[in-house]
Design an enzyme around this catalytic site. Structure first.
Site: not given
Ligand code: IFM
Length: 445
Positions: A170, A352
């Site tokens: 990210e 994710e």
């Molecule tokens: O916890 C975070 C993660 O570290 C990165 N992506 C989003 C998740 C939720 O906010």
């Protein structure tokens, strides 16, 4: 929509996993030679973390590795996504390597191999060694070269046991929340700095992929990008333009350089004098082909030219983060990626996806999180639909294995499919963990 049961809609070689990151679960912040990262330092500033907490103990994963590996295996997943804390393995971000820190990750990847679970490592999930921040951090071009050395060092030491390596997690968050809005480490508020940081992150990605390949990488190499499904609030030309600009600043700012070798023109024009300095050849480096793309998806973003987006006011279903629950946006987003990049789009893993919900644990720490089960199930269905429409889908990871440190929200927001009692650090699988395990059993692989 297909009438087949959901588990039948995925091929036998599909990747199924759970995901975590180093700072959010490891703890042991000052043990075995680990140095401070920018998040250790950021958490010491009063008022920046909602519950004034930090990552000193987190889930104490560093000391509970075997137990957690057994927990991961008990879910029946075939992959585990984790990140490596740079300041644990190379404390100053350059020069000497720290063997005790490396040993932790050796035990992790060996433990995964023994359990037949593929290791998906992320090199950078936001915890830059503080020593590098003091030399300019990601705003300094030199940090991209330090990252390449770090990536090469990790590959030399662990690479034979890694199934996949993601350079970054990210980069939008690092640049925008860390350097423009200042709500994440290192807490800088400067749009021009943020734009330069985004370019250096992308440059470091391309340089690292080239260097790892030249060194004979056996792991699949990729990058993890976070995308919202951006939609216009209405069909008015102004709202459509607002949506296009928002998408250019967030999604395409990262995916266009990686897959096309250019930044989106409308975002560059909007940045004006804040646009990053790009040296000749940088974009060719950034577009070095990758083996897979990781996509992190949580919500949709509705863009309007006239009013700020407010999902709560609109009465839309929300998670505990205040993020709208919108599974079909994931299908739309994935189809958009295929439309934009065609054959340049490599296999896509959802690296994710998951939700924070106001879990209620009973006296035995059991959580009947039907809301999280519905969230995960509906998003898996959205992935199946994208695959049916021709997007090269290859994997799905739930965020997260267990409740953990949710950055500026501290420990108050729980994303885990396993409950963590922070007083005792006891782990208890929630109903969603049982659901995921049963789903994977039915899928069968
Ligand atoms: O916890 C975070 C993660 O570290 C990165 N992506 C989003 C998740 C939720 O906010």
């Amino acid at each position: 929509m297909p009438t087949q049961a959901l588990h039948h809609q995925f091929p036998p070689d599909f990747t199924w996993g759970v995901a975590t990151s180093s700072f959010q679960i490891e703890g042991a912040a000052r043990e075995d030679g680990k140095a401070d990262s920018i998040w250790d330092v950021f958490c010491r500033q009063p008022g920046v973390i909602a519950d004034a907490s930090n990552g000193d103990v987190a889930c104490d994963h560093y000391h509970r590795l075997e137990e957690d590996l057994d927990l991961i295996a008990s879910l029946g997943v075939n992959a585990y996504r984790f990140s490596i804390a740079w300041a644990r393995v190379q404390p100053q971000g350059r020069g000497a390597w720290n063997e005790p820190g490396l040993d932790f990750y050796r035990r992790l990847v060996d433990g995964l191999a023994r359990r037949n679970i593929r290791a998906f490592a992320t090199l950078y999930h936001w915890d830059l060694p503080q020593a590098l921040q003091e030399q300019g951090g990601w705003a300094a071009r030199d940090t991209a070269h330090r990252f390449v050395d770090y990536a090469r060092g990790i590959q030399a030491r662990l690479g034979d046991r890694l199934h996949a390596i993601a350079t970054h997690n990210e980069p939008w968050v690092v640049a925008t929340l860390g350097h423009e809005k200042g709500i994440f480490a290192p807490g800088i508020k400067d749009r021009a700095v943020a734009a330069q940081v985004s370019h250096h992150l992308l440059l470091s990605h391309g340089l690292a992929v080239q260097a790892l390949r030249a060194d004979g990488a056996t792991a699949r190499l990729g990058i993890v990008l976070n995308f919202a499904a951006t939609q216009a609030a209405s069909d008015s030309p102004a709202d459509l333009a607002a949506a296009r600009l928002a998408d250019a600043h967030s999604r395409r700012w990262y995916s266009d350089p990686v897959f096309k070798g250019s930044y989106p023109a409308e975002a560059l024009a909007d940045l004006g004098a804040d646009a990053p300095r790009v040296e000749p050849g940088d974009l060719d480096i950034i577009r070095t082909p990758i083996d897979y793309l990781g996509v992190n998806y949580y919500t949709r973003y509705i863009a309007s030219a006239t009013r700020p987006y407010d999902a709560a006011a609109a009465g839309l279903p929300l998670t505990d983060m205040g993020w709208e629950i919108h599974p079909t946006g994931l299908t739309d987003l994935l189809c958009q990626m295929k439309a934009d990049y065609g054959d340049a789009l490599p296999p896509v893993h959802i690296t994710e996806n998951g939700g924070a919900f106001p879990d209620h644990a009973d006296a035995s720490h059991r959580v009947d999180d039907q809301d999280r089960i519905a969230y995960v199930r509906d998003h898996i269905a959205a992935v199946a639909e994208a695959a049916r429409r021709g997007v090269p889908m290859a994997g799905y990871f739930v965020w997260s294995l267990m409740d953990n440190f949710e950055w500026a929200s501290g420990y108050a927001k729980r994303f885990g499919i396993v409950h963590v009692d922070y007083a005792t650090l006891r782990r208890t699988p929630k109903a969603s963990a049982h659901w995921y395990r049963d789903f994977l059993r039915q899928w069968g692989g």
